[in-house]
Design an enzyme around this catalytic site. Sequence first.
Site, PDB file in Angstrom:
ATOM      1  CE  LYS A  96       3.253  -0.832   1.646  1.00 44.31           C
ATOM      2  NZ  LYS A  96       2.792   0.174   0.442  1.00 44.31           N
TER       3      LYS A  96
ATOM      4  CB  THR B 201       0.663 -22.170   6.115  1.00 43.41           C
ATOM      5  OG1 THR B 201       0.992 -23.603   5.922  1.00 43.41           O
ATOM      6  CG2 THR B 201      -0.766 -21.691   5.685  1.00 43.41           C
TER       7      THR B 201
ATOM      8  CB  ALA C 144       7.508   2.947  -6.659  1.00 41.88           C
ATOM      9  CG  ASP C 145       2.093   1.612 -10.952  1.00 36.96           C
ATOM     10  OD1 ASP C 145       1.376   1.676 -10.430  1.00 36.96           O
ATOM     11  OD2 ASP C 145       2.051   2.015 -12.156  1.00 36.96           O
ATOM     12  CG  ASP C 146      -0.459   0.960  -6.710  1.00 42.45           C
ATOM     13  OD1 ASP C 146      -0.138   1.309  -5.583  1.00 42.45           O
ATOM     14  OD2 ASP C 146      -0.867   1.537  -7.530  1.00 42.45           O
TER      15      ASP C 146
ATOM     16  CG  ASP D  65      -1.500  -2.940  -4.136  1.00 42.03           C
ATOM     17  OD1 ASP D  65      -1.620  -1.771  -3.883  1.00 42.03           O
ATOM     18  OD2 ASP D  65      -0.688  -3.918  -3.518  1.00 42.03           O
TER      19      ASP D  65
ATOM     20  CB  CYS E 139       0.153  -0.241   5.292  1.00 35.50           C
ATOM     21  SG  CYS E 139      -0.647  -1.104   4.131  1.00 35.50           S
TER      22      CYS E 139
END
Length: 357
Positions: A27, A148, A56-58, A98, A24
Amino acid sequence: MTMTQSDARQTEPRLTSLAHGGGCGCKIAPGVLSGLLRGSAALPVPPELLVGIETADDAAVYRLNDHQALVATTDFFMPVVDDPHDFGRIAATNAISDVYAMGATPILALAVVGMPINALSHDTIAAILDGGASICREAGIPIAGGHTIDSVEPIYGLVAIGLVDPARLKRNADARPGDVLVLGKPLGVGVMSAALKKGQLDAEGYARMIAVTTKLNRPGPDLAAIEGVHAMTDVTGFGLGGHGLEMARGSGCDLRIDWSAVPRLPGIDALIAAGHVTGASGRNWASYGEGVTLPDGFSDADRALLSDPQTSGGLLVACAPEALDEVRAAFARHGFAEAAVIGQVDPASDAPRLIVT
């Protein structure tokens, strides 16, 4: 003599050496991200969209009927560790988190895969995918598809889909004055990943890091069923400081953090003192530091931990004091012995802030 896939794995580069950042910590800084998303706010919003990008929620949440809402999220990143199976496990755990953070139950996942085909053996790539699949099996969900590509840096993650009763949906923006704050996992994953990349994390520290980053946030749906739980999020790439500030701003309240009560992984202070701090920690602070009040004498080391990016971090819960015993019990049922009360929610004195004491 033909080189086998096993031989190829022994001669190929370390996973983390192929990535400019890991976990993370990859980010985009929150201040930059908000600017990039500004134009998206003008798009039409159907009434069925219960949660979008506003706070900005999950995850996004879309109402299907009176008793079901679809929860959709995606999370992917570059390697935070060199072991391919562990990398897959961490990335999958982080993505599914999340869904849990919204109070939902995951139902399926799609794989997001970008790999440098000429740099990594097929065995290594397969081990990454198997690691992710093992976590999905643990969560009780299938990987039902995905996409992919051949990319310069290795990238892996999931699109995670879940279901929640709209009455039990938990946003990050509904904390209330008087609530207490509970954090489900200790801080320090970013610090450990920085030490690992420099070869300075011992076997015991690595085992702790893997244990915390591959622990599914299963208490989420149980917590959502508790009437006194008002808001929930998971602490990930923006650190406790960033995700706490998002909760404060979304709720129109101040979040007050008792820094002495915040759990941290063993050995973190020594690692920070040795200089193992991620670049993302500094970028995080530059993005949101003006919204955080620190006490006199708050050290640079503590500030680095406050903004430390938490790959697959813990749930942050705002609940009424009378619900605290139930919240603790929900965490305990799922083996989260280190879940701790770390602060409270206050009325906003001016603009909503995160206040550290």
